[in-house]
Every structure is written in structure tokens, then in C-alpha cells.
Design a protein around this motif. Structure first.
Motif, short mmCIF file in Angstrom:
data_model
loop_
_atom_site.label_atom_id
_atom_site.label_comp_id
_atom_site.label_asym_id
_atom_site.label_seq_id
_atom_site.Cartn_x
_atom_site.Cartn_y
_atom_site.Cartn_z
N CYS A 70 0.73 -1.17 0.10
CA CYS A 70 0.00 -0.03 0.22
C CYS A 70 0.84 1.28 -0.10
O CYS A 70 1.49 1.58 0.97
CB CYS A 70 -0.91 -0.19 1.23
SG CYS A 70 -1.99 1.29 1.40
N TRP A 71 1.02 2.14 -1.03
CA TRP A 71 1.90 3.09 -1.17
C TRP A 71 1.32 4.32 -0.56
O TRP A 71 0.04 4.40 -0.56
CB TRP A 71 2.08 3.29 -2.58
CG TRP A 71 3.14 2.32 -3.19
CD1 TRP A 71 3.62 1.33 -2.81
CD2 TRP A 71 3.87 2.50 -4.65
NE1 TRP A 71 4.63 0.52 -3.64
CE2 TRP A 71 4.73 1.37 -4.70
CE3 TRP A 71 4.03 3.62 -5.53
CZ2 TRP A 71 5.56 1.16 -5.54
CZ3 TRP A 71 4.71 3.33 -6.61
CH2 TRP A 71 5.59 2.37 -6.66
N THR A 72 2.04 5.13 -0.13
CA THR A 72 1.76 6.34 0.34
C THR A 72 2.08 7.39 -0.80
O THR A 72 3.14 7.40 -1.42
CB THR A 72 2.74 6.98 1.60
OG1 THR A 72 2.38 5.86 2.53
CG2 THR A 72 2.13 8.25 1.91
N LEU A 73 1.14 8.23 -1.20
CA LEU A 73 1.39 9.36 -2.40
C LEU A 73 1.44 10.47 -2.13
O LEU A 73 0.84 11.00 -0.83
CB LEU A 73 0.16 8.89 -3.38
CG LEU A 73 -0.25 7.56 -3.67
CD1 LEU A 73 -1.35 7.57 -5.05
CD2 LEU A 73 1.00 6.92 -4.58
N LEU A 74 1.98 11.44 -2.92
CA LEU A 74 1.89 12.76 -2.78
C LEU A 74 1.20 13.41 -4.14
O LEU A 74 1.07 12.64 -5.14
CB LEU A 74 3.19 13.41 -2.57
CG LEU A 74 4.05 13.00 -1.51
CD1 LEU A 74 5.59 13.34 -1.53
CD2 LEU A 74 3.51 13.67 -0.20
N PRO A 75 0.73 14.56 -4.10
CA PRO A 75 0.17 15.35 -5.34
C PRO A 75 1.27 15.33 -6.02
O PRO A 75 2.64 15.60 -5.96
CB PRO A 75 -0.38 16.51 -4.65
CG PRO A 75 0.22 16.97 -3.51
CD PRO A 75 0.48 15.74 -2.84
N PRO A 76 0.89 15.53 -7.53
CA PRO A 76 1.87 15.79 -8.54
C PRO A 76 2.57 16.96 -8.75
O PRO A 76 3.56 17.19 -9.52
CB PRO A 76 1.18 15.39 -10.06
CG PRO A 76 -0.21 15.62 -9.55
CD PRO A 76 -0.55 15.42 -8.21
N SER A 77 1.89 18.14 -8.00
CA SER A 77 2.40 19.43 -8.24
C SER A 77 3.90 19.80 -8.20
O SER A 77 4.77 20.66 -8.66
CB SER A 77 1.64 20.43 -7.44
OG SER A 77 1.72 19.83 -5.79
N CYS A 78 4.60 19.15 -7.01
CA CYS A 78 5.95 19.26 -6.99
C CYS A 78 6.84 18.30 -7.79
O CYS A 78 8.20 18.34 -7.54
CB CYS A 78 6.27 19.29 -5.55
SG CYS A 78 5.39 20.74 -4.69
N GLY A 79 6.44 17.24 -8.41
CA GLY A 79 7.05 16.38 -9.13
C GLY A 79 8.07 15.39 -8.35
O GLY A 79 8.83 14.68 -8.84
N GLU A 80 7.50 15.03 -7.09
CA GLU A 80 8.50 14.24 -6.14
C GLU A 80 8.25 12.71 -6.45
O GLU A 80 8.86 12.06 -6.36
CB GLU A 80 7.94 14.58 -4.53
CG GLU A 80 8.25 15.86 -4.16
CD GLU A 80 7.39 16.37 -2.89
OE1 GLU A 80 8.13 15.98 -1.80
OE2 GLU A 80 6.57 16.77 -3.11
N MET A 81 7.03 12.63 -7.10
CA MET A 81 6.76 11.16 -7.61
C MET A 81 6.43 10.93 -9.03
O MET A 81 5.86 10.13 -9.38
CB MET A 81 5.41 10.64 -6.78
CG MET A 81 5.41 10.81 -5.19
SD MET A 81 4.47 10.01 -4.35
CE MET A 81 4.96 8.16 -4.47
N GLY A 82 7.03 12.02 -9.84
CA GLY A 82 6.88 12.05 -11.05
C GLY A 82 5.64 12.51 -11.59
O GLY A 82 4.92 12.96 -10.72
N THR A 83 5.30 12.52 -12.98
CA THR A 83 3.89 12.78 -13.50
C THR A 83 2.75 11.81 -12.94
O THR A 83 3.23 10.54 -12.38
CB THR A 83 3.84 13.01 -14.89
OG1 THR A 83 4.11 11.63 -15.47
CG2 THR A 83 4.74 13.86 -15.43
N VAL A 84 1.53 12.12 -13.04
CA VAL A 84 0.60 10.89 -12.64
C VAL A 84 0.71 9.80 -13.44
O VAL A 84 0.61 8.64 -13.04
CB VAL A 84 -0.97 11.80 -12.84
CG1 VAL A 84 -1.89 10.46 -12.73
CG2 VAL A 84 -1.22 12.80 -11.82
N ASP A 85 0.92 10.01 -14.95
CA ASP A 85 1.03 8.81 -15.74
C ASP A 85 2.43 7.95 -15.16
O ASP A 85 2.32 6.73 -15.24
CB ASP A 85 1.19 9.08 -17.14
CG ASP A 85 0.02 9.90 -17.64
OD1 ASP A 85 -1.13 9.50 -17.26
OD2 ASP A 85 0.02 10.53 -18.58
#
Length: 241
Positions: A70-85
């Protein structure tokens, strides 16, 4: 019948004294309690760095088919987890079907201007999303259920004296669920079953910082037919995943 824990974690904790920190510790505790499968997140993804914590989680769960990431997510606005795609592709490769959100702890908004793209994508793909009540509120939960009907939104940490707003939401939104980790209202499980059937409650412990005896007792002492107990014990979360 076996138990599938929808709400547990591994990893070091900066403040609490957990029952364990490692995967081996979790497996030992699961064996003691009769829990066969678990949806697991990593506390480093919550308290330190979500991308790195998620990768550590995958490394530590490797070879344990009974443990589901179960991953913990961040919003894409800062690019910390890449783009949504890119994030969705990474989760698909890793076999991740459930995620956690910590908007207050990680200081971001679940409003559309920051998380709309991410939540829309998760909704289209029918992801399971775990959200602690302490991280949100009933008004925000209502908006999420209404705006993103494809999400299976599991509220954790629903405790004493919270059935009135919870019932209002359960009546309106079939995509809302609740775990049993601190669901401590007297005869509350039976009342939910009377109103909504057995499909809306999921067994979860809150391990390693919560006492697992409470949700186990609430499940097995519930005055309900065995099919209802089985659904809460493992059937519901398996169906959602």
C-alpha cells in the motif's frame, strides 16, 4: 475463515513505541493473531519520504505473497513522484492496488487545484484509497466520494460517537467503507450491518501502534450470521482489491 488486515504498517516510528518494526515482526504478530494476509504500508513513506519509503516497502515485502503493498502518495504538483502517468505506471509494475493519503501530515490539499488530476486517475482505475479521519473530515470525505465515485474510499480511525455523520455518508455513497481498527461504538458493528449489510466494513488493526485485540474482538463477538463475519474478515477487501 481467515483475517485480512487492511490497515497495518512496518518501519521505524519516530514517536510511538511499536510492537515491531520489521516485516519479520509483522509476520510473527500476524501468526500469533491468526491474520493470514495484510495490506501493508511503510512508516518511512509517512514520516520521512514517500517515494523512498515506498521503494523500501517493495524491497522488504519481496517474497511474501501474503503481504500486499500500500503506497503513500503525494500530489503531482511538486514532481516528487513524477507525473501522474509515471506514478500509475510504477504502481502497475509493482502490483500496487491500494494507496494512503496524508494531506494534513504532508501539508497539501485534496482540493481539485492540487490533487484533482491524481484523484481522477485513481478513480478511473478503481483504486482503494485509505484516508484517516484525523487527516480529513466528514465534509471533505463527502466531496471526495461525490466527485470521484470510482474510488473505494476506506476511512480509518472512525471511533466513538461518529456514527451519525458516517451514516449520512454511507447512505449516499456506495464507494465509502470503514475499517474496524478503533470502531468502538457499543453494538456499532451490528447497527451498521442492520442498516447497510456487511459490505461496508473491513477488518483492520492499526498495527503496530494500535492494540489489535479490539478489532479482533469486535469482529468475532459481533452478533451476525457467519457470511457477514466472513465478508468483514476478508471478503470485502479482496473484492475491492
Amino acid at each position: 475463515m481467515y483475517l485480512f488486515d487492511v490497515n497495518c504498517a512496518v518501519g521505524p516510528w519516530p514517536t510511538d513505541r511499536p510492537l515491531y518494526e520489521t516485516v519479520d515482526g509483522l509476520l510473527s504478530e500476524m501468526g500469533r493473531l491468526g491474520i493470514a494476509r495484510a495490506l501493508v504500508s511503510h512508516n518511512l513513506a509517512r514520516s520521512f519520504d514517500p517515494p523512498q519509503g515506498n521503494q523500501i516497502l517493495m524491497d522488504e515485502l519481496a517474497g511474501h505473497e501474503e503481504l500486499h503493498p500500500c503506497w503513500t502518495l503525494l500530489p503531482p504538483s511538486c514532481g516528487e513522484m513524477g507525473t501522474v502517468d509515471e506514478l500509475l505506471a510504477d504502481m502497475a509494475v509493482a502490483g500496487v492496488r491500494a494507496v494512503r493519503l496524508y494531506p494534513r501530515e504532508h501539508t497539501y490539499s485534496l482540493d481539485d487545484w492540487q490533487c484533482g488530476e491524481l484523484l481522477t486517475a485513481l478513480s478511473k482505475r478503481h483504486y482503494v484509497v485509505l484516508l484517516a479521519l484525523a487527516e480529513s473530515g466528514f465534509s471533505e470525505i463527502e466531496r471526495l466520494c461525490r466527485t470521484y465515485p470510482g474510488l473505494s474510499l476506506v476511512i480509518t480511525g472512525t471511533g466513538y460517537r461518529q456514527l451519525r455523520p458516517l451514516y449520512a455518508l454511507l447512505s449516499r455513497f456506495p464507494n465509502l467503507y470503514c475499517d474496524l481498527s478503533i470502531f468502538s461504538t457499543y453494538l456499532g458493528v451490528e447497527d451498521v450491518l442492520d442498516h447497510y449489510g456487511s459490505g461496508r466494513l473491513l477488518f483492520g488493526t492499526g498495527l503496530p501502534v494500535a492494540d489489535p485485540g479490539g478489532p479482533i474482538a469486535r469482529l468475532f463477538y459481533t452478533d451476525a450470521p457467519k457470511p457477514h463475519i466472513t465478508a468483514m474478515a476478508h471478503g470485502n477487501v479482496e473484492r475491492l482489491l
